[in-house]
Scaffold this motif. Structure first.
Motif, PDB file in Angstrom:
ATOM      1  N   LEU A   1      -8.118   3.713   3.952  1.00  0.00           N
ATOM      2  CA  LEU A   1      -7.630   2.836   5.024  1.00  0.00           C
ATOM      3  C   LEU A   1      -6.636   1.807   4.673  1.00  0.00           C
ATOM      4  O   LEU A   1      -6.419   1.135   3.672  1.00  0.00           O
ATOM      5  CB  LEU A   1      -9.065   1.859   5.335  1.00  0.00           C
TER       6      LEU A   1
ATOM      7  N   VAL B   1       0.149   1.543  12.431  1.00  0.00           N
ATOM      8  CA  VAL B   1       0.251   0.517  10.949  1.00  0.00           C
ATOM      9  C   VAL B   1       1.403  -0.453  11.814  1.00  0.00           C
ATOM     10  O   VAL B   1       1.366  -1.657  11.189  1.00  0.00           O
ATOM     11  CB  VAL B   1       0.654   1.309   9.900  1.00  0.00           C
TER      12      VAL B   1
ATOM     13  N   GLU C   1       0.941  -1.277   0.145  1.00  0.00           N
ATOM     14  CA  GLU C   1       0.111  -0.058   0.134  1.00  0.00           C
ATOM     15  C   GLU C   1       0.852   1.302  -0.113  1.00  0.00           C
ATOM     16  O   GLU C   1       2.017   1.313   0.446  1.00  0.00           O
ATOM     17  CB  GLU C   1      -1.023   0.063   1.089  1.00  0.00           C
TER      18      GLU C   1
ATOM     19  N   LYS D   1      -2.015  -2.870  13.628  1.00  0.00           N
ATOM     20  CA  LYS D   1      -3.572  -2.552  13.852  1.00  0.00           C
ATOM     21  C   LYS D   1      -4.331  -2.797  12.358  1.00  0.00           C
ATOM     22  O   LYS D   1      -3.746  -2.310  11.366  1.00  0.00           O
ATOM     23  CB  LYS D   1      -3.976  -1.174  14.471  1.00  0.00           C
ATOM     24  N   ARG D   2      -5.761  -3.098  12.396  1.00  0.00           N
ATOM     25  CA  ARG D   2      -6.619  -3.255  11.249  1.00  0.00           C
ATOM     26  C   ARG D   2      -6.994  -1.579  10.840  1.00  0.00           C
ATOM     27  O   ARG D   2      -7.469  -1.115  11.697  1.00  0.00           O
ATOM     28  CB  ARG D   2      -7.385  -4.129  11.508  1.00  0.00           C
ATOM     29  N   ASN D   3      -7.330  -1.594   9.580  1.00  0.00           N
ATOM     30  CA  ASN D   3      -7.933  -0.491   8.910  1.00  0.00           C
ATOM     31  C   ASN D   3      -7.481   0.917   9.871  1.00  0.00           C
ATOM     32  O   ASN D   3      -8.282   1.549  10.247  1.00  0.00           O
ATOM     33  CB  ASN D   3      -9.520  -0.751   9.136  1.00  0.00           C
TER      34      ASN D   3
ATOM     35  N   ASP E   1      -4.990  -1.526   5.926  1.00  0.00           N
ATOM     36  CA  ASP E   1      -5.305  -2.734   6.609  1.00  0.00           C
ATOM     37  C   ASP E   1      -3.996  -3.759   6.740  1.00  0.00           C
ATOM     38  O   ASP E   1      -4.087  -4.609   5.851  1.00  0.00           O
ATOM     39  CB  ASP E   1      -6.434  -3.376   5.976  1.00  0.00           C
ATOM     40  N   ARG E   2      -3.431  -3.587   7.439  1.00  0.00           N
ATOM     41  CA  ARG E   2      -2.157  -4.543   7.596  1.00  0.00           C
ATOM     42  C   ARG E   2      -1.502  -5.149   6.484  1.00  0.00           C
ATOM     43  O   ARG E   2      -1.673  -5.966   6.070  1.00  0.00           O
ATOM     44  CB  ARG E   2      -2.586  -6.059   8.440  1.00  0.00           C
TER      45      ARG E   2
END
Length: 330
Positions: free
Chosen positions: A202, A176, A135, A180-182, A204-205
């Motif tokens: 967002l 991050v 990402e 943590k998620r989202n 997400d991991r």
């Protein structure tokens, strides 16, 4: 030595000296670096590149092969080694913390091509055989909104360290890195030249997160109450500094401004729409004024002094191609 002066007009030596005894960098010509590709496959097409490059930042398949495939190969080795170290540490601690993203910082001046570099790396790494989740976040979203900058008298210093919400950026990276998620990051619009109040992206991991921005390698100011204040770069596992001479950067900035004058600036929603219909000479003078008054000043005072903190320095020439590479020794 690297020029770390913050005087009004320091000499831009442009690169770590190759002959300096005790230099922390390995140095490569373009050809020597390109030879390190080995058998790394080319997974991007010309059409892919057309979609990835930013305005007035030409990049060719030859550039990907010579520069970015060796870098992709190196990063694959670094990521695997870091993941192995993390697993060993987990075993030592008897912990089960889950996966920790590998974070790459991309820094450099306005108009140097950070966005293109970050997008190309994301595309290449996403196509690794193990297809990691990659990402990309830009720090523009962490700028204070224009309303706040206007109230603080900082619109002429947009992009300078004080124009960013550094605490929010560090909080984001901490979450991050903690797996943590989202985790939400704010979104910036280059059309309206402002943070979009109701939009977030967002994270997400991911396996790999690329963080691109002007000042991501800068140290934080000391807290007045004596608290420990981490640097943004403390969360990076690897960092890249895109480098070029001041004259080239100015020319590239002006060229981009003139191109946008014929395209994005003509959108009525554009913050810069007032420049769409002025004459070419006036537009160029405006662009050079913005460059000198804001972007060059920020480069000299804040951005370029962080060059020596990068893991990798990519030095561009007049054609936008990378001509020299410096890789920090381990």
């Amino acid at each position: 030595m690297l020029d770390l002066s913050t005087s009004a007009h320091p000499v831009d030596d442009g690169f770590p000296e190759t002959g300096l005894a005790g230099s922390p960098y390995h140095h490569f010509t373009r050809d020597a670096w390109a030879a390190l590709r080995a058998d790394t496959p080319l997974t991007l097409t010309v059409d892919d590149l057309r979609k990835l490059r930013a305005t007035n930042d030409p990049i060719s398949i030859d550039e990907v092969v010579a520069i970015y495939l060796p870098l992709s190969r190196l990063l694959a080795l670094y990521v695997a080694a870091t993941q192995g170290l993390f697993k060993a540490t987990q075993r030592f601690l008897g912990a089960g913390d889950g996966k920790v993203p590998y974070i790459i910082g991309v820094a450099g001046s306005v108009a140097v091509g950070k966005s293109t570099t970050a997008r190309v790396l994301k595309a290449l790494m996403s196509r690794w055989p193990n297809t990691p989740k990659v990402e990309l976040v830009t720090t523009d979203g962490f700028l204070h909104p224009n309303r706040a900058l206007q109230e603080l008298g900082l619109m002429e210093r947009k992009g300078f360290p004080e124009s960013f919400n550094g605490s929010a950026l560090i909080h984001f990276l901490s979450d991050v890195k903690a797996g943590k998620r989202n985790v939400a990051a704010p979104v910036y619009s280059h059309l309206t030249y402002d943070v979009l109040p109701d939009e977030v992206v967002l994270v997400d991991r991911p396996d790999i997160l690329i963080v691109e921005g002007l000042n991501v390698l800068m140290p934080n100011r000391q807290a007045r109450d004596g608290r420990d204040v981490p640097f943004v770069s403390d969360f990076f596992d690897f960092s890249i500094y895109l480098d070029a001479g001041e004259d080239l950067l100015e020319d590239w900035y002006v060229s981009r401004f003139m191109s946008l004058r014929e395209t994005a600036f003509r959108d009525p929603l554009s913050y810069f729409c007032r420049f769409a219909d002025i004459g070419a000479a006036e537009a160029e003078a405006t662009a050079r004024g913005i460059w000198t008054r804001i972007n060059l000043k920020n480069l000299v005072e804040n951005v370029r002094p962080t060059r020596a903190r990068a893991s990798l320095i990519l030095r561009k020439g007049a054609s936008h191609g990378i001509e020299r590479v410096a890789l920090r020794k381990l």
